[in-house]
Motif scaffolding. Structure first.
Motif, PDB file in Angstrom:
ATOM      1  N   ALA A 225      -5.203 -33.379  32.703  1.00  0.00           N
ATOM      2  CA  ALA A 225      -4.194 -32.425  33.164  1.00  0.00           C
ATOM      3  C   ALA A 225      -2.975 -32.448  32.251  1.00  0.00           C
ATOM      4  CB  ALA A 225      -3.789 -32.740  34.600  1.00  0.00           C
ATOM      5  N   LEU A 226      -2.544 -33.639  31.843  1.00  0.00           N
ATOM      6  CA  LEU A 226      -1.418 -33.736  30.913  1.00  0.00           C
ATOM      7  C   LEU A 226      -1.763 -33.087  29.577  1.00  0.00           C
ATOM      8  CD1 LEU A 226      -0.171 -37.379  31.620  1.00  0.00           C
ATOM      9  CD2 LEU A 226       1.003 -35.248  32.197  1.00  0.00           C
ATOM     10  N   ALA A 227      -3.022 -33.262  29.144  1.00  0.00           N
ATOM     11  CA  ALA A 227      -3.448 -32.629  27.890  1.00  0.00           C
ATOM     12  C   ALA A 227      -3.406 -31.111  28.016  1.00  0.00           C
ATOM     13  CB  ALA A 227      -4.859 -33.097  27.532  1.00  0.00           C
ATOM     14  N   MET A 228      -3.769 -30.573  29.172  1.00  0.00           N
ATOM     15  CA  MET A 228      -3.705 -29.124  29.379  1.00  0.00           C
ATOM     16  C   MET A 228      -2.270 -28.626  29.318  1.00  0.00           C
ATOM     17  SD  MET A 228      -6.510 -28.252  32.342  1.00  0.00           S
ATOM     18  CE  MET A 228      -5.925 -26.560  32.359  1.00  0.00           C
ATOM     19  N   VAL A 229      -1.358 -29.372  29.929  1.00  0.00           N
ATOM     20  CA  VAL A 229       0.057 -28.997  29.868  1.00  0.00           C
ATOM     21  C   VAL A 229       0.533 -29.018  28.421  1.00  0.00           C
ATOM     22  CG1 VAL A 229       2.391 -29.658  30.546  1.00  0.00           C
ATOM     23  CG2 VAL A 229       0.525 -29.808  32.206  1.00  0.00           C
ATOM     24  N   GLY A 230       0.170 -30.082  27.685  1.00  0.00           N
ATOM     25  CA  GLY A 230       0.555 -30.166  26.281  1.00  0.00           C
ATOM     26  C   GLY A 230      -0.017 -29.041  25.450  1.00  0.00           C
ATOM     27  N   ALA A 231      -1.274 -28.669  25.741  1.00  0.00           N
ATOM     28  CA  ALA A 231      -1.898 -27.560  25.006  1.00  0.00           C
ATOM     29  C   ALA A 231      -1.190 -26.247  25.284  1.00  0.00           C
ATOM     30  CB  ALA A 231      -3.384 -27.457  25.387  1.00  0.00           C
ATOM     31  N   GLY A 232      -0.765 -26.044  26.543  1.00  0.00           N
ATOM     32  CA  GLY A 232      -0.006 -24.835  26.867  1.00  0.00           C
ATOM     33  C   GLY A 232       1.310 -24.782  26.122  1.00  0.00           C
ATOM     34  N   SER A 233       1.993 -25.928  26.042  1.00  0.00           N
ATOM     35  CA  SER A 233       3.258 -25.976  25.304  1.00  0.00           C
ATOM     36  C   SER A 233       3.037 -25.738  23.818  1.00  0.00           C
ATOM     37  CB  SER A 233       3.935 -27.332  25.527  1.00  0.00           C
ATOM     38  OG  SER A 233       4.381 -27.467  26.856  1.00  0.00           O
ATOM     39  N   LEU A 234       1.962 -26.304  23.279  1.00  0.00           N
ATOM     40  CA  LEU A 234       1.654 -26.103  21.860  1.00  0.00           C
ATOM     41  C   LEU A 234       1.354 -24.636  21.570  1.00  0.00           C
ATOM     42  CD1 LEU A 234       1.118 -27.288  19.059  1.00  0.00           C
ATOM     43  CD2 LEU A 234      -1.251 -27.720  19.788  1.00  0.00           C
ATOM     44  N   LEU A 235       0.621 -23.985  22.460  1.00  0.00           N
ATOM     45  CA  LEU A 235       0.321 -22.564  22.275  1.00  0.00           C
ATOM     46  C   LEU A 235       1.611 -21.739  22.268  1.00  0.00           C
ATOM     47  CD1 LEU A 235      -1.768 -20.278  22.053  1.00  0.00           C
ATOM     48  CD2 LEU A 235      -1.826 -20.221  24.555  1.00  0.00           C
ATOM     49  N   LEU A 236       2.519 -22.039  23.188  1.00  0.00           N
ATOM     50  CA  LEU A 236       3.792 -21.320  23.219  1.00  0.00           C
ATOM     51  C   LEU A 236       4.610 -21.596  21.969  1.00  0.00           C
ATOM     52  CD1 LEU A 236       4.857 -21.736  26.950  1.00  0.00           C
ATOM     53  CD2 LEU A 236       3.984 -19.692  25.829  1.00  0.00           C
ATOM     54  N   LEU A 237       4.551 -22.825  21.460  1.00  0.00           N
ATOM     55  CA  LEU A 237       5.266 -23.154  20.225  1.00  0.00           C
ATOM     56  C   LEU A 237       4.735 -22.330  19.060  1.00  0.00           C
ATOM     57  CD1 LEU A 237       7.242 -25.004  18.651  1.00  0.00           C
ATOM     58  CD2 LEU A 237       5.321 -26.586  18.336  1.00  0.00           C
ATOM     59  N   ILE A 238       3.414 -22.255  18.942  1.00  0.00           N
ATOM     60  CA  ILE A 238       2.802 -21.534  17.828  1.00  0.00           C
ATOM     61  C   ILE A 238       3.115 -20.042  17.887  1.00  0.00           C
ATOM     62  CG2 ILE A 238       0.576 -20.843  16.838  1.00  0.00           C
ATOM     63  CD1 ILE A 238      -0.488 -23.597  17.708  1.00  0.00           C
ATOM     64  N   THR A 239       3.155 -19.496  19.095  1.00  0.00           N
ATOM     65  CA  THR A 239       3.324 -18.042  19.245  1.00  0.00           C
ATOM     66  C   THR A 239       4.781 -17.624  19.450  1.00  0.00           C
ATOM     67  OG1 THR A 239       2.792 -18.300  21.590  1.00  0.00           O
ATOM     68  CG2 THR A 239       1.004 -17.640  20.115  1.00  0.00           C
ATOM     69  N   SER A 240       5.722 -18.549  19.252  1.00  0.00           N
ATOM     70  CA  SER A 240       7.132 -18.172  19.406  1.00  0.00           C
ATOM     71  C   SER A 240       8.028 -18.723  18.305  1.00  0.00           C
ATOM     72  CB  SER A 240       7.661 -18.633  20.774  1.00  0.00           C
ATOM     73  OG  SER A 240       7.613 -20.034  20.893  1.00  0.00           O
ATOM     74  N   ALA A 241       7.749 -19.929  17.799  1.00  0.00           N
ATOM     75  CA  ALA A 241       8.671 -20.573  16.854  1.00  0.00           C
ATOM     76  C   ALA A 241       8.797 -19.818  15.545  1.00  0.00           C
ATOM     77  CB  ALA A 241       8.225 -22.013  16.586  1.00  0.00           C
ATOM     78  N   GLY A 242       7.770 -19.048  15.170  1.00  0.00           N
ATOM     79  CA  GLY A 242       7.790 -18.371  13.886  1.00  0.00           C
ATOM     80  C   GLY A 242       8.861 -17.324  13.724  1.00  0.00           C
ATOM     81  N   ARG A 243       9.506 -16.917  14.839  1.00  0.00           N
ATOM     82  CA  ARG A 243      10.559 -15.906  14.687  1.00  0.00           C
ATOM     83  C   ARG A 243      11.773 -16.473  13.961  1.00  0.00           C
ATOM     84  NH1 ARG A 243      11.394 -19.050  18.220  1.00  0.00           N
ATOM     85  NH2 ARG A 243      13.164 -19.363  19.589  1.00  0.00           N
ATOM     86  N   SER A 244      11.798 -17.770  13.715  1.00  0.00           N
ATOM     87  CA  SER A 244      12.875 -18.395  12.953  1.00  0.00           C
ATOM     88  C   SER A 244      12.481 -18.653  11.502  1.00  0.00           C
ATOM     89  CB  SER A 244      13.279 -19.721  13.611  1.00  0.00           C
ATOM     90  OG  SER A 244      13.811 -19.508  14.900  1.00  0.00           O
ATOM     91  N   PHE A 245      11.310 -18.186  11.104  1.00  0.00           N
ATOM     92  CA  PHE A 245      10.824 -18.419   9.745  1.00  0.00           C
ATOM     93  C   PHE A 245      10.253 -17.128   9.175  1.00  0.00           C
ATOM     94  CE2 PHE A 245      10.383 -22.274  12.243  1.00  0.00           C
ATOM     95  CZ  PHE A 245      11.035 -23.211  11.448  1.00  0.00           C
TER      96      PHE A 245
END
Length: 423
Positions: A225-245
């Motif tokens: 379950a913790l891995a699923m939460v981490g995967a969700g956060s990683l997906l959001l990071l990948i699909t949002s952080a790039g607006r600063s680059f």
């Protein structure tokens, strides 16, 4: 005679139906003190970072400088900050606000998982058992309500969906302090217990009050379950952080308005917040009749764009960084130093602050004030060109402000008047 209907009895399953206040209602085998403690420690670090970077964003607007910069009226003692916003490093606001927004997005799955893990506690009866328990319940109300409010308004602001009543700045500012009250109280009450559980586990003989008393068969471990939460956060990071680059990372930032699309080729091909059309700036406003008005003790002066280009030109490599968390890489700006214009206005030795007014007729940042340290910085320009070409209409033609480390809204576009002196 009326027909007598047979008496009907409820099925056994309905007779034994449990309510949310019954611990047996919650049967997930994933819930437990250690699972909640792990999520709590992540949120403790992440939410602390969000609050600190939020205060830095507030300070970056220099709200005590001039009423036009202050978007939180009636803030009282909550509106303090400890220093005037600096101009260096030039990427400071790009870093702090990029962290604020990106970390906020990444924490969404963690926050939802944490709320899910403790939801049985919200229905526990009796609602208040002691003074300490009442304080804990109150802190939970402030914490959960404040966190949901801050995350929802922040996410809507990132998406430019202003569905909430009133100003985002005012609502988000006061919501942050409500959240902080619950956050600090709850942390003081629960942090020692969470650390103890993570270090030593549940003491032998002591019940795990967050675990289901009658759990269903496990289909997913707590680590899973913790891995699923981490995967969700990683997906959001990948699909949002790039607006600063720039480059490929921006093209995969699909969840933010300043990502996912390529602005195209050319010197002016980088992201904008407001277009000229959106604020009704027309070619007639910025054509041959346009003049920049400069005011100060030496009088009032009016300059055409050609006259400004004839002055000594300087260059600066500076980004644009916005409160929504998006930013550009360093762009090569060229124009007249604000300090040189201050000297023309009557301040040859130590330039003061400047009040900037735009051709834009509406909007909360049509006017802005800049501090004296911002005017004195040699990289602060009335920019006329970018990346070797004249400014495009969307980037502020015929002239715009560019200041190192300042929020994008203070880099006023379509400048009409500069007034140097007391603000």
């Amino acid at each position: 005679m009326p027909e007598r209907r047979p008496t009907r009895t409820l099925p056994g399953a309905l007779r034994s139906l449990r309510t949310p206040s019954d611990p047996g209602f919650w049967r997930s085998p994933v819930r437990g003190a250690r699972f909640t403690a792990v999520l709590g420690v992540v949120l403790l670090a992440g939410l602390t970072l969000l609050f600190v970077t939020g205060l830095l964003s507030y300070a970056a607007y220099n709200p005590d400088l001039n009423p036009v910069n202050d978007k939180t009226p009636d803030k009282g003692l909550l509106g303090f900050y400890l220093f005037s916003w600096p101009t260096g490093p030039h990427w400071l606001y790009r870093l702090t606000q990029g962290l604020h927004v990106t970390v906020g997005i990444v924490l969404v799955p963690v926050l939802l998982a944490k709320l899910w893990s403790v939801i049985p506690r919200l229905f526990a009866l009796p609602p208040v058992r002691s003074v300490g328990h009442a304080l804990e319940r109150l802190s939970l109300l402030l914490l959960i309500g404040g966190a949901l409010f801050q995350f929802i308004t922040g996410l809507l602001n990132i998406q430019l969906d202003y569905l909430f009543p009133g100003s985002f700045y005012t609502l988000h500012f006061h919501g942050a302090w409500v959240f902080l009250a619950g956050f600090v109280t709850h942390t003081a009450l629960k942090a020692p217990q969470a650390v103890r559980v993570l270090r030593k586990g549940i003491p032998r003989g002591e019940p795990d009050t967050l675990a289901a008393p009658d759990p269903l068969p496990a289909t997913l471990s707590r680590r899973g379950a913790l891995a699923m939460v981490g995967a969700g956060s990683l997906l959001l990071l990948i699909t949002s952080a790039g607006r600063s680059f720039d480059g490929p990372l921006r093209r995969i930032a699909l969840l933010t308005p300043r990502g996912g699309t390529d602005p195209g080729p050319g010197p002016n091909a980088f992201q904008v917040n407001k277009t000229a059309a959106a604020v009704r700036i027309t070619p007639a406003d910025t054509g041959e009749r346009w003049r920049l008005t400069v005011r100060g003790p030496a009088g009032e002066f009016r300059f055409s764009r050609a006259e400004l280009l004839a002055m000594e030109q300087h260059s600066a490599a500076l980004p644009i960084a916005c409160v929504e968390g998006w930013s550009t890489s360093d762009q090569q700006w060229r124009g007249v130093r604000l300090s040189d214009l201050a000297a023309l206005a009557g301040f040859p030795d130590r330039p003061p602050g400047v009040f900037v007014e735009s051709l834009q007729r509406g909007g909360s940042f049509r006017k802005a004030a800049l501090r004296d340290n911002q005017v004195r910085d040699g990289r602060s320009l009335l920019a006329l060109e970018v990346n070797g070409a004249p400014l495009s209409p969307d980037h502020g033609y015929p002239a715009r402000i560019i200041v190192p480390a300042a929020p994008g809204v203070l880099n006023t576009k379509w400048v009409e008047t500069l007034t140097f002196g007391e603000l």
